[in-house]
Every structure is written in C-alpha cells, then in structure tokens.
Design a protein around this motif. Structure first.
Motif, mmCIF file in Angstrom:
data_model
loop_
_atom_site.group_PDB
_atom_site.id
_atom_site.type_symbol
_atom_site.label_atom_id
_atom_site.label_comp_id
_atom_site.label_asym_id
_atom_site.label_seq_id
_atom_site.Cartn_x
_atom_site.Cartn_y
_atom_site.Cartn_z
ATOM 1 N N ARG A 179 0.797 -1.228 0.000
ATOM 2 C CA ARG A 179 0.000 0.000 0.000
ATOM 3 C C ARG A 179 0.829 1.278 0.000
ATOM 4 N N LYS A 180 2.140 1.181 0.254
ATOM 5 C CA LYS A 180 3.016 2.359 0.225
ATOM 6 C C LYS A 180 2.450 3.476 1.115
ATOM 7 N N GLN A 181 2.213 4.674 0.529
ATOM 8 C CA GLN A 181 1.753 5.813 1.327
ATOM 9 C C GLN A 181 0.302 5.671 1.775
ATOM 10 N N ARG A 182 -0.384 4.672 1.271
ATOM 11 C CA ARG A 182 -1.761 4.434 1.709
ATOM 12 C C ARG A 182 -1.831 3.345 2.787
ATOM 13 N N ALA A 183 -0.704 3.071 3.405
ATOM 14 C CA ALA A 183 -0.665 2.126 4.528
ATOM 15 C C ALA A 183 -0.693 2.896 5.842
ATOM 16 N N ILE A 184 -1.510 2.421 6.758
ATOM 17 C CA ILE A 184 -1.574 3.000 8.104
ATOM 18 C C ILE A 184 -1.487 1.850 9.103
ATOM 19 N N CYS A 185 -0.628 1.984 10.094
ATOM 20 C CA CYS A 185 -0.549 0.947 11.125
ATOM 21 C C CYS A 185 -0.793 1.558 12.496
ATOM 22 N N ILE A 186 -1.509 0.818 13.320
ATOM 23 C CA ILE A 186 -1.840 1.266 14.674
ATOM 24 C C ILE A 186 -1.502 0.143 15.646
ATOM 25 N N ILE A 187 -0.788 0.473 16.705
ATOM 26 C CA ILE A 187 -0.426 -0.514 17.721
ATOM 27 C C ILE A 187 -1.157 -0.190 19.017
ATOM 28 N N GLY B 133 7.654 -3.865 11.864
ATOM 29 C CA GLY B 133 6.753 -3.628 10.748
ATOM 30 C C GLY B 133 6.380 -2.165 10.617
ATOM 31 N N LEU B 134 6.255 -1.493 11.758
ATOM 32 C CA LEU B 134 5.962 -0.063 11.773
ATOM 33 C C LEU B 134 7.051 0.716 11.044
ATOM 34 N N ARG B 135 8.286 0.330 11.234
ATOM 35 C CA ARG B 135 9.397 1.003 10.556
ATOM 36 C C ARG B 135 9.268 0.890 9.031
ATOM 37 N N ASP B 136 8.824 -0.277 8.566
ATOM 38 C CA ASP B 136 8.642 -0.473 7.129
ATOM 39 C C ASP B 136 7.520 0.416 6.596
ATOM 40 N N VAL B 137 6.435 0.519 7.354
ATOM 41 C CA VAL B 137 5.321 1.364 6.941
ATOM 42 C C VAL B 137 5.779 2.810 6.797
ATOM 43 N N LYS B 138 6.521 3.308 7.774
ATOM 44 C CA LYS B 138 7.010 4.684 7.711
ATOM 45 C C LYS B 138 8.001 4.878 6.572
ATOM 46 N N ALA B 139 8.845 3.873 6.325
ATOM 47 C CA ALA B 139 9.845 3.976 5.258
ATOM 48 C C ALA B 139 9.182 4.094 3.889
ATOM 49 N N GLU B 140 7.967 3.553 3.759
ATOM 50 C CA GLU B 140 7.251 3.613 2.484
ATOM 51 C C GLU B 140 6.320 4.828 2.397
ATOM 52 N N GLY B 141 6.381 5.706 3.404
ATOM 53 C CA GLY B 141 5.573 6.923 3.371
ATOM 54 C C GLY B 141 4.218 6.799 4.033
ATOM 55 N N GLY C 252 3.566 -2.553 26.802
ATOM 56 C CA GLY C 252 4.797 -3.006 26.158
ATOM 57 C C GLY C 252 4.843 -2.708 24.668
ATOM 58 N N MET C 253 3.825 -3.103 23.932
ATOM 59 C CA MET C 253 3.807 -2.904 22.484
ATOM 60 C C MET C 253 3.735 -1.428 22.108
ATOM 61 N N PRO C 254 2.793 -0.652 22.659
ATOM 62 C CA PRO C 254 2.780 0.773 22.300
ATOM 63 C C PRO C 254 4.017 1.520 22.758
ATOM 64 N N ARG C 255 4.575 1.149 23.909
ATOM 65 C CA ARG C 255 5.785 1.823 24.388
ATOM 66 C C ARG C 255 6.948 1.559 23.421
ATOM 67 N N SER C 256 7.083 0.319 22.954
ATOM 68 C CA SER C 256 8.142 -0.015 22.004
ATOM 69 C C SER C 256 7.958 0.760 20.704
ATOM 70 N N ALA C 257 6.714 0.888 20.253
ATOM 71 C CA ALA C 257 6.445 1.626 19.020
ATOM 72 C C ALA C 257 6.791 3.103 19.178
ATOM 73 N N ILE C 258 6.359 3.684 20.288
ATOM 74 C CA ILE C 258 6.608 5.104 20.521
ATOM 75 C C ILE C 258 8.108 5.398 20.646
ATOM 76 N N ALA C 259 8.851 4.447 21.197
ATOM 77 C CA ALA C 259 10.299 4.634 21.388
ATOM 78 C C ALA C 259 11.052 4.768 20.064
ATOM 79 N N THR C 260 10.452 4.343 18.953
ATOM 80 C CA THR C 260 11.118 4.489 17.652
ATOM 81 C C THR C 260 11.206 5.942 17.215
ATOM 82 N N GLY C 261 10.349 6.791 17.768
ATOM 83 C CA GLY C 261 10.291 8.192 17.340
ATOM 84 C C GLY C 261 9.549 8.376 16.019
ATOM 85 N N LEU C 262 8.924 7.316 15.518
ATOM 86 C CA LEU C 262 8.241 7.374 14.227
ATOM 87 C C LEU C 262 6.728 7.472 14.340
ATOM 88 N N VAL C 263 6.213 7.358 15.551
ATOM 89 C CA VAL C 263 4.758 7.361 15.750
ATOM 90 C C VAL C 263 4.236 8.795 15.741
#
Length: 209
Positions: A156-164, A175-183, A198-209
């Motif tokens: 889906r590239k830029q039309r991909a949205i992921c929520i944790i 997987g979140l990193r891949d979504v952001k890398a594709e726009g 645990g899961m949302p904290r790990s996602a937020i720690a990437t700085g990409l959320v």
C-alpha cells in the motif's frame, strides 16, 4: 479512549483525502478507462491494527467511535490461542456498524470493512488480497503483527496505516518502521490508557509514531 478514537478517525479521514484527491485528478487525465476504474477501486487506505493482551477493550473503544463510511479498510491482527476459535469478530460486531469479517485466504480487501485474523494463521497482503497460511514458527516465537505490517507497507506504500494497541512485547515495531519507510502513517495507543503498555511503548520509542 473513545475520545482518542474519535480524534484518530478524523486524522485518518484527512489522510485519506490528502492522497486520494491528487490520484483521482491524475486518473481523469488518462485515456485508459479500464485502468482508471481499477486504480480508483484500489486507491483507499488500509489500516493494520495490532493488538494483544488488553487489546479487546481498546479495539471496542476505537471501533465504537469510528465513522461507518470512512472509506478505509481495517485489518485486525491479534495474538490468539492457536488451539481455540476466536470470538473477536462477534465481539467487535457489538460495538460497530462497520461490517466485520473473519479473514479468509484469497479475499480481496474492500472499503468500509473490518477483517480479523483467525487463530493459528500468518497473514499478509498481496496486491490488495489477503493471503493466509500456517505459521512456520512455533507458538510464542511468532510476530504476526510485524509480518502483516511489512506486507502492508510493500503493498500500500503511502496508503498504509498501522496502529499498535495494548499488548506485551515488541511485536509490530519492526513492521511499523517499514510502513514509515514507504511513506505511510504509524500510530500507537497512549501508554497511560493501555492495559499493557509493552507494544505501544516499544512503538513510541522508535520516534516514528
């Protein structure tokens, strides 16, 4: 959580309009009417939602506040007991008027629907179609959210949205990193409202959320 879900819905709706309008303008200029029809059909956003422990409450709040005709599709990936059938689709139907389906192999994803992964399956998205197969890794060593998010990013590239949402561990972060890398867009439940952060904290720690 309901207020958060309403705000999320508005953000997602704006995101869909932002990318859909330029695409439709381009399509109107093309001479191939068949290609135009097919591209318009597939131009909507697909939202992958990863949830684990404590995720049911968050999913219920999210979908109870989500507009029915938002023009997007939602794919729910949850950590399920591989030996028991899942009641999640039936439970979600109590909180939303959006059509809820159990994901099936070969199904083409449609707008304004919710698809829920069945137990003991690995799921990916290939050319807008759900592909289900038996997991290669033993239970406890699987990362079904990462697996789906990666395929969502590719498809889906830029039309991909992921929520944790609520859950233990780190599934979904890679997987979140891949979504952001594709726009695409990445979102996570606030740790203060998550039963298990645990899961949302790990996602937020990437700085990409």
């Amino acid at each position: 959580m309901a207020m958060v879900a309403r705000k999320t819905g508005k953000i997602l709706a704006k995101k869909a309009v932002k990318y859909a309008r330029p695409k439709l303008a381009t399509e109107r200029r093309t001479s191939d009417s068949a290609a135009v029809s097919e591209d318009r059909k597939d131009s909507f956003h697909i939202v992958g939602i990863g949830a684990s422990a404590g995720g049911l409450k968050a999913l219920e709040s999210f979908f109870s506040a989500m507009p029915v005709n938002c023009g997007m599709s939602f794919i729910v990936i949850s950590h399920l007991d591989p030996k028991h059938s899942s009641m999640l689709p039936d439970l979600l139907k109590r909180y939303t008027k959006i059509m809820v389906d159990r994901a099936q192999d070969g199904i083409r994803v449609e707008r304004d629907r919710i698809y829920v992964i069945p137990p003991n399956k690995e799921m990916t998205l290939v050319r807008g179609t759900l592909v289900l197969k038996k997991p290669s890794e033993p239970h406890g060593q699987r990362f079904p959210i990462d697996t789906f998010f990666r395929s969502l990013a590719r498809d889906r590239k830029q039309r991909a949205i992921c929520i944790i949402l609520s859950g233990t561990g780190t599934d979904g972060t890679l997987g979140l990193r891949d979504v952001k890398a594709e726009g695409g867009m990445a979102m996570a439940q606030a740790t203060a409202s998550a039963e298990y952060d645990g899961m949302p904290r790990s996602a937020i720690a990437t700085g990409l959320v």
